[in-house]
Design a protein around this motif. Structure first.
Motif, PDB file in Angstrom:
ATOM      1  N   GLU A 142     -11.158   5.768  -0.552  1.00 26.76           N
ATOM      2  CA  GLU A 142     -12.424   4.775  -0.269  1.00 26.76           C
ATOM      3  C   GLU A 142     -10.665   3.705  -0.524  1.00 26.76           C
ATOM      4  O   GLU A 142     -11.238   2.957  -1.599  1.00 26.76           O
ATOM      5  CB  GLU A 142     -13.321   4.663  -0.678  1.00 26.76           C
ATOM      6  N   VAL A 143     -10.676   3.200   0.972  1.00 24.96           N
ATOM      7  CA  VAL A 143      -9.831   2.102   1.446  1.00 24.96           C
ATOM      8  C   VAL A 143     -10.744   1.010   1.926  1.00 24.96           C
ATOM      9  O   VAL A 143     -11.412   0.701   2.892  1.00 24.96           O
ATOM     10  CB  VAL A 143      -9.152   2.476   1.518  1.00 24.96           C
ATOM     11  N   VAL A 144     -10.800  -0.410   0.924  1.00 22.68           N
ATOM     12  CA  VAL A 144     -11.087  -0.929   1.527  1.00 22.68           C
ATOM     13  C   VAL A 144     -10.125  -2.523   0.735  1.00 22.68           C
ATOM     14  O   VAL A 144      -9.374  -2.840   0.524  1.00 22.68           O
ATOM     15  CB  VAL A 144     -12.213  -1.817   0.515  1.00 22.68           C
TER      16      VAL A 144
ATOM     17  N   GLY B  33     -12.546   4.808   9.070  1.00 23.45           N
ATOM     18  CA  GLY B  33     -13.075   5.133   8.176  1.00 23.45           C
ATOM     19  C   GLY B  33     -12.435   3.627   6.959  1.00 23.45           C
ATOM     20  O   GLY B  33     -12.227   4.300   5.872  1.00 23.45           O
ATOM     21  N   LEU B  34     -11.824   3.046   7.333  1.00 20.52           N
ATOM     22  CA  LEU B  34     -11.693   1.684   6.176  1.00 20.52           C
ATOM     23  C   LEU B  34     -12.368   0.269   6.295  1.00 20.52           C
ATOM     24  O   LEU B  34     -12.796   0.095   7.239  1.00 20.52           O
ATOM     25  CB  LEU B  34     -10.159   1.074   6.603  1.00 20.52           C
TER      26      LEU B  34
ATOM     27  N   ALA C 126      -2.805   0.586   9.305  1.00 14.73           N
ATOM     28  CA  ALA C 126      -1.545   0.973   8.912  1.00 14.73           C
ATOM     29  C   ALA C 126      -1.418   1.473   7.167  1.00 14.73           C
ATOM     30  O   ALA C 126      -1.510   2.241   6.278  1.00 14.73           O
ATOM     31  CB  ALA C 126      -0.265   0.514   9.574  1.00 14.73           C
ATOM     32  N   ALA C 127      -2.438   0.217   6.572  1.00 16.58           N
ATOM     33  CA  ALA C 127      -1.961  -0.265   4.846  1.00 16.58           C
ATOM     34  C   ALA C 127      -3.399   1.857   4.679  1.00 16.58           C
ATOM     35  O   ALA C 127      -2.272   1.894   3.402  1.00 16.58           O
ATOM     36  CB  ALA C 127      -2.596  -0.815   4.447  1.00 16.58           C
ATOM     37  N   SER C 128      -4.303   1.442   5.185  1.00  8.02           N
ATOM     38  CA  SER C 128      -5.536   2.410   4.678  1.00  8.02           C
ATOM     39  C   SER C 128      -4.514   4.243   5.231  1.00  8.02           C
ATOM     40  O   SER C 128      -4.805   4.664   4.059  1.00  8.02           O
ATOM     41  CB  SER C 128      -6.497   2.079   5.520  1.00  8.02           C
ATOM     42  N   THR C 129      -4.034   4.133   5.656  1.00 10.40           N
ATOM     43  CA  THR C 129      -3.284   5.498   6.303  1.00 10.40           C
ATOM     44  C   THR C 129      -1.917   5.981   5.066  1.00 10.40           C
ATOM     45  O   THR C 129      -1.698   7.420   4.980  1.00 10.40           O
ATOM     46  CB  THR C 129      -2.611   5.205   7.917  1.00 10.40           C
ATOM     47  N   LYS C 130      -1.596   5.125   4.655  1.00 12.91           N
ATOM     48  CA  LYS C 130      -0.414   5.156   3.212  1.00 12.91           C
ATOM     49  C   LYS C 130      -1.232   6.213   2.021  1.00 12.91           C
ATOM     50  O   LYS C 130      -0.520   6.169   1.271  1.00 12.91           O
ATOM     51  CB  LYS C 130       0.036   3.872   2.910  1.00 12.91           C
ATOM     52  N   PHE C 131      -2.624   6.042   1.834  1.00 11.26           N
ATOM     53  CA  PHE C 131      -3.348   6.292   0.805  1.00 11.26           C
ATOM     54  C   PHE C 131      -3.389   7.999   1.444  1.00 11.26           C
ATOM     55  O   PHE C 131      -4.266   8.355   2.240  1.00 11.26           O
ATOM     56  CB  PHE C 131      -4.900   5.559   0.629  1.00 11.26           C
TER      57      PHE C 131
ATOM     58  N   ALA D 275       0.700  -1.335  -0.349  1.00 13.16           N
ATOM     59  CA  ALA D 275      -0.070   0.118   0.113  1.00 13.16           C
ATOM     60  C   ALA D 275       0.705   1.503   0.057  1.00 13.16           C
ATOM     61  O   ALA D 275       0.278   2.330  -0.781  1.00 13.16           O
ATOM     62  CB  ALA D 275      -1.070   0.229   1.662  1.00 13.16           C
ATOM     63  N   ARG D 276       1.551   1.332   0.886  1.00 16.36           N
ATOM     64  CA  ARG D 276       2.955   2.308   0.736  1.00 16.36           C
ATOM     65  C   ARG D 276       3.307   2.387  -0.780  1.00 16.36           C
ATOM     66  O   ARG D 276       3.806   3.513  -0.876  1.00 16.36           O
ATOM     67  CB  ARG D 276       3.815   2.055   1.866  1.00 16.36           C
ATOM     68  N   VAL D 277       3.620   1.138  -1.053  1.00 18.90           N
ATOM     69  CA  VAL D 277       4.277   1.999  -2.101  1.00 18.90           C
ATOM     70  C   VAL D 277       3.988   2.480  -3.149  1.00 18.90           C
ATOM     71  O   VAL D 277       3.517   2.825  -4.486  1.00 18.90           O
ATOM     72  CB  VAL D 277       5.165   0.744  -2.784  1.00 18.90           C
ATOM     73  N   ALA D 278       2.364   1.404  -3.270  1.00 18.56           N
ATOM     74  CA  ALA D 278       0.833   1.932  -4.998  1.00 18.56           C
ATOM     75  C   ALA D 278       0.764   3.129  -4.304  1.00 18.56           C
ATOM     76  O   ALA D 278       0.249   4.088  -5.255  1.00 18.56           O
ATOM     77  CB  ALA D 278       0.261   0.802  -4.373  1.00 18.56           C
ATOM     78  N   ALA D 279       0.776   3.614  -3.117  1.00 20.20           N
ATOM     79  CA  ALA D 279       0.293   5.213  -3.154  1.00 20.20           C
ATOM     80  C   ALA D 279       0.692   6.105  -3.741  1.00 20.20           C
ATOM     81  O   ALA D 279       0.516   6.918  -4.150  1.00 20.20           O
ATOM     82  CB  ALA D 279      -0.473   5.345  -1.521  1.00 20.20           C
ATOM     83  N   ASP D 280       2.455   5.835  -3.816  1.00 22.67           N
ATOM     84  CA  ASP D 280       3.361   7.194  -4.389  1.00 22.67           C
ATOM     85  C   ASP D 280       3.198   6.823  -5.552  1.00 22.67           C
ATOM     86  O   ASP D 280       3.331   7.546  -5.756  1.00 22.67           O
ATOM     87  CB  ASP D 280       4.511   6.609  -3.459  1.00 22.67           C
ATOM     88  N   ARG D 281       2.424   5.621  -6.046  1.00 18.62           N
ATOM     89  CA  ARG D 281       3.314   5.437  -8.251  1.00 18.62           C
ATOM     90  C   ARG D 281       1.722   5.841  -8.425  1.00 18.62           C
ATOM     91  O   ARG D 281       2.167   6.461  -9.095  1.00 18.62           O
ATOM     92  CB  ARG D 281       3.537   4.138  -8.191  1.00 18.62           C
ATOM     93  N   ALA D 282       1.167   5.596  -7.361  1.00 20.50           N
ATOM     94  CA  ALA D 282      -0.608   5.830  -8.618  1.00 20.50           C
ATOM     95  C   ALA D 282      -0.991   7.439  -7.825  1.00 20.50           C
ATOM     96  O   ALA D 282      -1.112   7.335  -6.764  1.00 20.50           O
ATOM     97  CB  ALA D 282      -1.474   4.628  -8.422  1.00 20.50           C
ATOM     98  N   SER D 283      -1.300   7.919  -8.660  1.00 17.33           N
ATOM     99  CA  SER D 283      -2.345   9.285  -8.370  1.00 17.33           C
ATOM    100  C   SER D 283      -3.453   9.718  -9.072  1.00 17.33           C
ATOM    101  O   SER D 283      -4.012   8.514 -10.204  1.00 17.33           O
ATOM    102  CB  SER D 283      -1.091  10.711  -8.736  1.00 17.33           C
TER     103      SER D 283
END
Length: 478
Positions: free
Chosen positions: A437-439, A456-457, A427-432, A399-407
């Motif tokens: 909306e994180v599911v 919120g998750l 913790a994974a949801s807070t990376k976005f 999630a951390r890497v994907a949130a940084d790469r995808a806009s």
């Protein structure tokens, strides 16, 4: 007199000059011959390594002998390679026992040992007869379907035709199918006749199953010699993961121009929200003149912001995130189902999976693997070959890497197993970024399907692939 001796026309000085020139030329030639005695001087090749710079008859004889030896050695090497491919281990054992039996039988006068030697020799001669000749046949390998779903039946077809003028003798056909081997006994075929055989391909588990190459085997009954001929190339069968049809995600999770607008207000968009009083800085083209004339105050249009949806699906390939292989297979099927639905809805979708850290790397490699989303078939082809490993990134790092790469992500699905805790999912949801909306889809075959909210998750727990449809509908309604 002095002028006559020296010669006014320069005759005598010219003679001395020519002699001096010949002496200089001879000295130069001598030095050149000393520096370059032969044409091989300064040359480094096989000849010079053997005979140096010698060019006589003896040197030529040695070089010819070396060339002849190399030719004979190459011929013997090719013969040995051909024999090694034909003679079986039992055949090599028989080749060693036959001369030894004859030798010791004659030395010690043991008649039985001599008989064994001659019998072994006769068997070797008969075995060689089985390899003589070549069948005039044509073999084709075909598969009606190159892509199937795990669990479905898949068959391959091999067709053998006699293209020669004589009847073909029966041979054995071997077809490698994955790690297994299918054998077909080819009957005798007359001229122009053909024979077709269908064989099954195992599809119990997703993956890529190599089929072929088809080869014919000619061997003697004892198994001393064996001759293989390859007729076709290797074909691949893609076994896709199981997927389930889920309802369109245009509403509920995803908001775009074709779906529902967001709750963010904007001064310029296409989704009308309400009217408000004019404020400095508003564009005059947004003034609603009818309301202005009725109220006597400048009124402008207020819009709800709409944005193009971007769906992200992140699949964890870390073995630590799954309790067993069944959970991982279920997670792969969930990823395929979500991705195919988004592709059919013509949404912008990104599917990522964990990347492996090299075995001897000093630090963890933070990277994700992008799976193809051009078509649903391409996505399932990539999902057919993914495997979980111990060194892959966990769902939090993915999630951390994907949130940084995808806009511009609207909804992010995090697919993992039951070994992931609530704290890790949070913790994974807070990376976005905010507004995404994180599911989290937790695959646990031993639990009942459910939905719960964690700060919120949205956490969906499914036990079977069919539970995905009801869980998504429940989450969209919530």
């Amino acid at each position: 007199m002095a002028d006559r001796r020296t010669g006014l026309d320069g005759t005598q000085p010219s003679r001395i000059s020519r002699s001096a020139q010949r002496s200089v030329s001879s000295a130069t030639s001598a030095r050149a011959d000393f520096q370059f005695p032969t044409g091989t001087a300064g040359l480094t090749n096989t000849r010079t390594r053997i005979v140096g710079e010698r060019t006589g008859f003896l040197a030529d004889t040695i070089i010819s002998a070396v060339q002849l030896g190399r030719s004979i050695g190459g011929f013997l090497r090719r013969v040995f390679v051909r024999l090694a491919a034909v003679i079986t281990p039992l055949g090599w054992t028989m080749l060693a026992l036959v001369p030894l039996s004859l030798l010791f039988g004659y030395l010690i006068g043991w008649i039985e040992l001599i008989v064994v030697g001659f019998a072994g020799g006769a068997l070797m001669i008969i075995a060689v007869v089985y390899l003589v000749g070549r069948s005039s046949i044509q073999i084709d390998l075909s598969m009606p379907h190159r892509r199937v779903v795990a669990g479905e039946s898949a068959v391959g077809e091999v067709m053998i035709a006699n293209t020669g003028r004589r009847r073909t003798l029966g041979v054995t056909i071997e077809i490698p199918v994955g790690k297994a081997l299918a054998e077909v006994a080819l009957p005798s075929l007359r001229k122009g006749r053909s024979f077709t055989h269908n064989f099954s391909i195992p599809t119990a588990r997703r993956g890529v199953v190599p089929v072929g190459p088809v080869r014919t085997v000619r061997a003697d009954p004892v198994g001393l010699v064996r001759r293989e001929l390859v007729w076709t190339e290797v074909s691949e069968l893609f076994v896709h993961p199981r997927t389930v049809a889920i309802p369109s995600m245009s509403t509920g999770f995803i908001r775009d121009l074709e779906g529902n607008p967001t709750r963010d207000l904007s001064n310029n968009d296409v989704s009308f929200h309400a009217l408000r009083e004019y404020m400095p800085g508003d564009e005059r083209r947004n003034i609603h003149w009818k309301s202005t004339a009725r109220t006597g105050t400048y009124m402008v249009r207020q819009f709800e912001e709409t944005r193009r949806s971007h769906l992200m699906i992140a699949l964890s390939l870390a073995s630590a995130d799954y309790a067993n292989d069944d959970e991982f297979e279920l997670a792969v099927s969930v990823t395929g189902s979500l991705g195919i639905r988004a592709i059919r809805d013509t949404r912008t979708v990104t599917v990522v999976a964990s990347e492996d850290t090299p075995e001897f790397a000093k630090h963890k490699v933070f990277a994700v693997r992008m799976l193809s989303t051009l078509t649903g078939t391409r996505l399932l082809d990539d999902l057919a070959v993914v495997e979980h490993t111990e060194s892959a990134l966990t769902i939090t790092d993915v999630a951390r890497v994907a949130a940084d790469r995808a806009s511009g992500v609207s909804v992010a699905f995090l697919v993992c197993g039951s070994s992931v805790t609530r704290q890790q999912l949070r913790a994974a949801s807070t990376k976005f970024p905010l507004g995404v909306e994180v599911v989290a889809v937790v695959c646990d075959p031993e639990s009942a399907p459910g939905l719960r909210r964690i700060a919120g998750l949205s956490v969906l727990t499914i036990g079977y692939l069919d539970d995905l449809k009801q869980s998504l509908a429940r989450a969209s309604a919530a």
